[in-house]
Design an enzyme around this catalytic site. Structure first.
Site, short mmCIF file in Angstrom:
data_model
loop_
_atom_site.label_atom_id
_atom_site.label_comp_id
_atom_site.label_asym_id
_atom_site.label_seq_id
_atom_site.Cartn_x
_atom_site.Cartn_y
_atom_site.Cartn_z
N SER A 1 0.86 -1.19 0.00
CA SER A 1 0.00 0.00 0.00
C SER A 1 0.89 1.23 0.00
CB SER A 1 -0.88 0.00 1.26
OG SER A 1 -1.50 1.25 1.47
N TYR B 1 -2.88 -1.35 10.35
CA TYR B 1 -2.79 -1.51 8.89
C TYR B 1 -1.47 -0.94 8.37
CZ TYR B 1 -4.19 -1.24 3.96
OH TYR B 1 -4.25 -1.40 2.59
#
Length: 269
Positions: free
Chosen positions: A154, A167
């Site tokens: 990401s 995350y």
């Protein structure tokens, strides 16, 4: 440039929706046999719908239920896929979740769930994939590489994200996992890279694009002024899995419409 993944078998984790489904469809369109992994009975219908779209378009593959955070289930998945198809050539480590909370309110369960799927799941799948690559060795009728692993990371492997510490931590760790594997197994001709998406229009981030107001706010972060699509990630995955990318390993490739250029500073901050 025509890219072919014919005679290659690809496992795509978390492929029943979102980015994973886009990658599965793209790899299939390039000729790979795809394993559409999904995590539970609740996602079986979605996985079967993805596979039907693939087979209706002339592709081939199977669905496979496996919780990637479970060592026993991951080992079983790779064993079953090798038993059915002979080997595995490509692993796309895509499965991921968010369990968002303010840091002081984040529970240990929220932390462990995200780390377990996003990071431990990638470790377990990569380990089994590399074992299979080394067992088979290089087969140039399939690929000049011994095997290919694509981690889905990401932009948040480099951009901090308040309210999402679990995350962001998982994605930052994926970078080091990927680079370490590329370093450790480069001499064996195993290529390992990461794709780092920005804002992609999927169910996991629906709140960021589902209303005109939310979408307009999102565009203030993206110089290219559009939200990404799963096929954008799929196109890059096909390239990275192909022999056209044979000299690329240990790389984090950002596909984010320029988000990592920090658009909010475009007028001086």
């Amino acid at each position: 440039m025509e890219i072919s993944l014919h005679n290659q078998v690809a496992i795509i984790t978390g492929a029943s929706s979102g980015i994973g489904s886009g990658i599965a469809k793209s790899l299939s369109s390039a000729g790979a046999t795809v394993v559409v992994n999904h995590s539970s009975e609740n996602s079986l219908d979605d996985a079967q719908a993805v596979l039907k779209e693939i087979t209706d378009a002339g592709g081939s593959g199977i669905t496979y239920q496996c919780d990637v955070s479970s060592e026993d289930e991951v080992i079983r998945m790779f064993g079953d896929v090798v038993a059915q198809f002979g080997t595995v050539d490509i692993l796309v480590n895509n499965a991921g979740v968010q369990k968002d909370a303010k840091f002081t309110e984040m529970t240990l369960d929220q932390w462990n769930t995200v780390i377990g799927i996003n990071l431990t799941g990638q470790f377990l799948c990569a380990r089994e994939a590399i074992k299979e690559f080394l067992r088979r060795g290089i087969d140039t009728s399939r690929s000049v590489a011994c095997g290919k692993i694509i981690h889905i990371s990401s932009v948040h492997e480099v951009i901090p994200w308040a309210g999402h510490a679990n995350y962001a931590a998982s994605k930052g760790a994926i970078r080091m996992l990927m680079q370490t594997l590329a370093q450790e197994y480069g001499a064996d001709k195993i290529r390992v890279n990461s794709i780092c998406p920005g804002a992609i229009q999927t169910p996991i981030n629906k709140g960021a694009w589902s209303t005109p107001e939310a979408l307009n706010s999102l565009m203030t972060l993206i110089p290219y002024n559009r939200i990404g699509q799963p096929q954008d990630i799929g196109n890059l995955a096909v390239f990275l899995a192909s022999d056209n990318a044979d000299y690329i390993t240990g790389a984090s490739i950002f596909i984010d419409g320029g988000m990592t250029t920090f658009e909010s500073f475009s007028t001086g901050g």
